[in-house]
Write a protein that holds these residues in place. Structure first.
Motif, short mmCIF file in Angstrom:
data_model
loop_
_atom_site.label_atom_id
_atom_site.label_comp_id
_atom_site.label_asym_id
_atom_site.label_seq_id
_atom_site.Cartn_x
_atom_site.Cartn_y
_atom_site.Cartn_z
N ILE A 178 0.70 -1.17 0.00
CA ILE A 178 0.01 0.09 -0.09
C ILE A 178 0.95 1.30 0.10
O ILE A 178 1.97 1.35 0.96
CB ILE A 178 -0.91 -0.22 1.08
CG1 ILE A 178 -2.03 -1.17 1.14
CG2 ILE A 178 -1.83 1.50 1.36
CD1 ILE A 178 -2.67 -1.29 2.55
N ILE A 179 0.69 2.13 -1.10
CA ILE A 179 1.22 3.47 -0.86
C ILE A 179 0.26 4.51 -0.44
O ILE A 179 -0.76 4.52 -1.33
CB ILE A 179 1.82 3.55 -2.32
CG1 ILE A 179 2.90 2.56 -2.54
CG2 ILE A 179 2.38 5.18 -2.19
CD1 ILE A 179 3.55 2.81 -4.07
N MET A 180 0.45 4.89 0.41
CA MET A 180 -0.46 6.31 0.79
C MET A 180 0.18 7.70 1.05
O MET A 180 1.27 7.63 1.50
CB MET A 180 -1.42 6.06 1.91
CG MET A 180 -0.24 5.72 3.37
SD MET A 180 -1.39 4.75 4.57
CE MET A 180 -2.66 6.09 5.23
N GLN A 181 -0.08 8.74 0.28
CA GLN A 181 0.28 9.79 0.35
C GLN A 181 -0.85 10.80 0.82
O GLN A 181 -2.01 10.78 0.40
CB GLN A 181 0.91 10.15 -1.03
CG GLN A 181 2.16 9.46 -1.45
CD GLN A 181 3.48 10.04 -0.68
OE1 GLN A 181 4.28 9.37 -0.01
NE2 GLN A 181 3.54 11.60 -0.32
N LYS A 182 -0.44 12.13 1.25
CA LYS A 182 -1.28 13.01 1.21
C LYS A 182 -2.05 13.38 0.02
O LYS A 182 -1.21 13.61 -1.00
CB LYS A 182 -0.81 14.24 1.88
CG LYS A 182 -0.70 14.14 3.52
CD LYS A 182 -0.01 15.61 4.03
CE LYS A 182 0.41 15.26 5.49
NZ LYS A 182 1.34 14.24 6.14
N SER A 183 -3.39 13.76 0.11
CA SER A 183 -4.06 13.99 -1.33
C SER A 183 -3.41 15.02 -2.24
O SER A 183 -2.77 15.96 -1.44
CB SER A 183 -5.47 14.54 -0.91
OG SER A 183 -6.22 13.58 -0.24
#
Length: 163
Positions: free
Chosen positions: A114-119
């Protein structure tokens, strides 16, 4: 941050290991630790920080690896993790592709990344293509965590780089 829907992505089994690669300890780390503790799992944290720090008491069971240089990789044993989560590190790290190679090696077969970044800080389509280039399959953008873009993909048994 409401993590209820985010946590529904996970179905930890007894003994599972999750690796969180991030630049800050926040509610995501606490929520993953709580989720894993319920099943006897283990949270590993690769924390990119300027100066080494101690984990908060609520994360005492987690295994911390402190990394002071954003061009250095994290360390992880081969096939030791069931999920790798990159949180807010894709844009910061000087060689994110190297991190993807390490993630591929440390993930068990049929495991998730999973790669999650601020919108609006991640090019979602380019990230999906990058994951495909590094042999992660079925990348999907998931819109379930307010303020974050998420892309999830799977390391498949006998695909691409093999076992």
């Amino acid at each position: 941050m409401d993590l209820k829907q985010f946590l529904e992505l996970f179905n930890p089994l007894p003994g599972n290991h999750y690796l969180l690669v991030t630049d800050t300890i926040d509610e995501v780390a606490f929520a993953l630790e709580e989720l894993l503790q319920k099943v006897g799992g283990e949270l590993h944290i690769a924390l990119y920080e300027d100066t080494p720090s101690k984990l908060p008491a609520a994360l005492n069971a987690a295994k911390l690896q402190s990394i002071q240089n954003l061009s250095q990789p994290f360390r992880a044993l081969p096939r030791d993790n069931d999920i790798v989560i990159f949180k807010d590190i894709q844009q910061l790290h000087k060689n994110f592709e190297q991190l993807l190679k390490i993630a591929y090696t440390t993930l068990a077969n049929n495991a998730d990344i999973i790669i999650m970044q601020k919108s609006d800080s991640m090019d979602v389509e380019a990230t999906k293509e990058l994951l495909e280039c590094y042999e992660f399959r079925a990348p999907n953008a998931i819109d379930l965590l307010k303020g974050y873009d998420l892309v999830m993909a799977k390391k498949m048994h006998m695909w691409g780089n093999g076992l």
